[in-house]
Design a protein around this motif. Structure first.
Motif, PDB file in Angstrom:
ATOM      1  N   ALA A 285       0.831  -1.210   0.000  1.00 19.96           N
ATOM      2  CA  ALA A 285       0.000   0.000   0.000  1.00 19.96           C
ATOM      3  C   ALA A 285       0.865   1.259   0.000  1.00 19.96           C
ATOM      4  O   ALA A 285       0.554   2.232  -0.701  1.00 19.96           O
ATOM      5  N   LYS A 286       1.967   1.231   0.750  1.00 22.43           N
ATOM      6  CA  LYS A 286       2.872   2.391   0.758  1.00 22.43           C
ATOM      7  C   LYS A 286       3.503   2.586  -0.611  1.00 22.43           C
ATOM      8  O   LYS A 286       3.638   3.720  -1.086  1.00 22.43           O
ATOM      9  N   SER A 287       3.884   1.477  -1.249  1.00 21.82           N
ATOM     10  CA  SER A 287       4.461   1.555  -2.588  1.00 21.82           C
ATOM     11  C   SER A 287       3.445   2.124  -3.572  1.00 21.82           C
ATOM     12  O   SER A 287       3.775   2.986  -4.395  1.00 21.82           O
ATOM     13  N   GLU A 288       2.213   1.636  -3.491  1.00 23.20           N
ATOM     14  CA  GLU A 288       1.152   2.135  -4.367  1.00 23.20           C
ATOM     15  C   GLU A 288       0.865   3.607  -4.095  1.00 23.20           C
ATOM     16  O   GLU A 288       0.610   4.384  -5.018  1.00 23.20           O
ATOM     17  N   THR A 289       0.915   3.996  -2.831  1.00 16.96           N
ATOM     18  CA  THR A 289       0.692   5.396  -2.464  1.00 16.96           C
ATOM     19  C   THR A 289       1.792   6.279  -3.048  1.00 16.96           C
ATOM     20  O   THR A 289       1.519   7.362  -3.585  1.00 16.96           O
ATOM     21  N   ALA A 290       3.034   5.804  -2.947  1.00 14.58           N
ATOM     22  CA  ALA A 290       4.154   6.575  -3.507  1.00 14.58           C
ATOM     23  C   ALA A 290       4.005   6.688  -5.021  1.00 14.58           C
ATOM     24  O   ALA A 290       4.231   7.774  -5.604  1.00 14.58           O
ATOM     25  N   GLN A 291       3.613   5.595  -5.686  1.00 15.29           N
ATOM     26  CA  GLN A 291       3.414   5.616  -7.139  1.00 15.29           C
ATOM     27  C   GLN A 291       2.278   6.559  -7.495  1.00 15.29           C
ATOM     28  O   GLN A 291       2.372   7.325  -8.459  1.00 15.29           O
ATOM     29  N   ALA A 292       1.202   6.513  -6.720  1.00 14.58           N
ATOM     30  CA  ALA A 292       0.061   7.399  -6.973  1.00 14.58           C
ATOM     31  C   ALA A 292       0.458   8.860  -6.780  1.00 14.58           C
ATOM     32  O   ALA A 292       0.037   9.730  -7.564  1.00 14.58           O
ATOM     33  N   ALA A 293       1.277   9.153  -5.768  1.00 13.77           N
ATOM     34  CA  ALA A 293       1.732  10.522  -5.545  1.00 13.77           C
ATOM     35  C   ALA A 293       2.607  10.986  -6.718  1.00 13.77           C
ATOM     36  O   ALA A 293       2.486  12.140  -7.178  1.00 13.77           O
ATOM     37  N   GLU A 294       3.453  10.092  -7.220  1.00 10.80           N
ATOM     38  CA  GLU A 294       4.301  10.420  -8.364  1.00 10.80           C
ATOM     39  C   GLU A 294       3.429  10.674  -9.598  1.00 10.80           C
ATOM     40  O   GLU A 294       3.661  11.639 -10.349  1.00 10.80           O
ATOM     41  N   ASP A 295       2.429   9.803  -9.802  1.00 13.80           N
ATOM     42  CA  ASP A 295       1.510   9.981 -10.927  1.00 13.80           C
ATOM     43  C   ASP A 295       0.730  11.287 -10.789  1.00 13.80           C
ATOM     44  O   ASP A 295       0.492  11.988 -11.783  1.00 13.80           O
ATOM     45  N   LEU A 296       0.342  11.637  -9.569  1.00 14.95           N
ATOM     46  CA  LEU A 296      -0.386  12.879  -9.324  1.00 14.95           C
ATOM     47  C   LEU A 296       0.478  14.089  -9.678  1.00 14.95           C
ATOM     48  O   LEU A 296       0.002  15.023 -10.341  1.00 14.95           O
ATOM     49  N   ASP A 297       1.743  14.049  -9.259  1.00 15.73           N
ATOM     50  CA  ASP A 297       2.644  15.160  -9.582  1.00 15.73           C
ATOM     51  C   ASP A 297       2.817  15.298 -11.096  1.00 15.73           C
ATOM     52  O   ASP A 297       2.811  16.410 -11.641  1.00 15.73           O
ATOM     53  N   SER A 298       2.968  14.145 -11.768  1.00 17.03           N
ATOM     54  CA  SER A 298       3.120  14.161 -13.221  1.00 17.03           C
ATOM     55  C   SER A 298       1.867  14.724 -13.888  1.00 17.03           C
ATOM     56  O   SER A 298       1.950  15.541 -14.813  1.00 17.03           O
ATOM     57  N   THR A 299       0.706  14.288 -13.392  1.00 18.71           N
ATOM     58  CA  THR A 299      -0.561  14.760 -13.949  1.00 18.71           C
ATOM     59  C   THR A 299      -0.739  16.255 -13.707  1.00 18.71           C
ATOM     60  O   THR A 299      -1.204  16.986 -14.596  1.00 18.71           O
ATOM     61  N   LYS A 300      -0.351  16.719 -12.534  1.00 17.70           N
ATOM     62  CA  LYS A 300      -0.442  18.163 -12.244  1.00 17.70           C
ATOM     63  C   LYS A 300       0.448  18.952 -13.191  1.00 17.70           C
ATOM     64  O   LYS A 300       0.057  20.021 -13.686  1.00 17.70           O
ATOM     65  N   GLY A 301       1.643  18.417 -13.460  1.00 14.86           N
ATOM     66  CA  GLY A 301       2.549  19.095 -14.402  1.00 14.86           C
ATOM     67  C   GLY A 301       1.945  19.171 -15.791  1.00 14.86           C
ATOM     68  O   GLY A 301       2.011  20.214 -16.459  1.00 14.86           O
ATOM     69  N   GLU A 302       1.345  18.074 -16.254  1.00 16.60           N
ATOM     70  CA  GLU A 302       0.700  18.062 -17.569  1.00 16.60           C
ATOM     71  C   GLU A 302      -0.467  19.053 -17.591  1.00 16.60           C
ATOM     72  O   GLU A 302      -0.668  19.763 -18.583  1.00 16.60           O
ATOM     73  N   LEU A 303      -1.262  19.073 -16.498  1.00 17.43           N
ATOM     74  CA  LEU A 303      -2.390  20.004 -16.443  1.00 17.43           C
ATOM     75  C   LEU A 303      -1.925  21.455 -16.485  1.00 17.43           C
ATOM     76  O   LEU A 303      -2.551  22.302 -17.149  1.00 17.43           O
ATOM     77  N   GLU A 304      -0.820  21.762 -15.802  1.00 19.76           N
ATOM     78  CA  GLU A 304      -0.297  23.132 -15.831  1.00 19.76           C
ATOM     79  C   GLU A 304       0.168  23.491 -17.238  1.00 19.76           C
ATOM     80  O   GLU A 304      -0.079  24.604 -17.725  1.00 19.76           O
TER      81      GLU A 304
END
Length: 186
Positions: free
Chosen positions: A122-141
């Motif tokens: 779950a921690k690994s998935e959370t870290a991956q999700a946080a990384e994906d979120l940051d990437s998605t935020k960058g694309e949205l910006e």
């Protein structure tokens, strides 16, 4: 452990009691059955007692001393046997308890391992999700900036549409006049 100590004390006491009573019984049997007692108790002289007693008869309802000692020995052996049986059943219960406890501990250890693995996953998935979120935020910006640029271009096009349309119409008129002028020259 306390029950085992009590068991050891009971067995030890009963064995000591049986040993002592067996020795006493042997002495009494030697004394009475071999006739040693009669010889000791017989008086050598013939003396007339002051009061005449009837002949001694053993009371049929009472037990002799030897009978009592034998009964006590039997009771002691019975108590020892009961204590041994009780101890063996208590030992079996204890072994069952230990086995059940070990199985429970093993099951809990497996549950802890499984939950630890799940937590790590779950921690690994959370870290991956946080990384994906940051990437998605960058694309949205980036897309937001692109959208703002396109919006600005569209606003300029819409704002200047009428002016540009007039200018194109004037250009077309000028070309048509130039074409008519050039056609008339021939």
């Amino acid at each position: 452990e306390q029950e085992n100590k009590e068991f050891q004390a009971v067995v030890s006491d009963q064995r000591a009691t049986q040993s002592i009573l067996n020795k006493a019984l042997m002495k009494l049997k030697d004394f009475y059955e071999k006739g040693i007692g009669k010889a000791v108790l017989l008086q050598s002289g013939k003396q007339e007692p002051p009061v005449k007693f009837n002949a001694y008869k053993a009371n049929g309802a009472s037990n002799s001393v030897i009978g009592l000692i034998e009964q006590i020995l039997e009771d002691s052996a019975k108590l020892e046997t009961e204590a041994m049986d009780s101890e063996s059943s208590a030992q079996a219960e204890y072994e069952g308890f230990v086995k059940d406890s070990n199985e429970l501990a093993k099951g809990l250890a497996q549950a802890i391992t499984a939950k630890s693995d799940a937590s790590a996953s779950a921690k690994s998935e959370t870290a991956q999700a946080a990384e994906d979120l940051d990437s998605t935020k960058g694309e949205l910006e980036s897309l937001s900036a692109y959208e703002a640029d396109l919006h600005q271009q569209c606003d300029w096009s819409l704002k200047n549409f009428d002016i540009r349309q007039k200018a194109r119409a004037q250009e077309m008129e000028a070309i048509a006049k130039a074409k008519a002028f050039l056609s008339g020259m021939k």
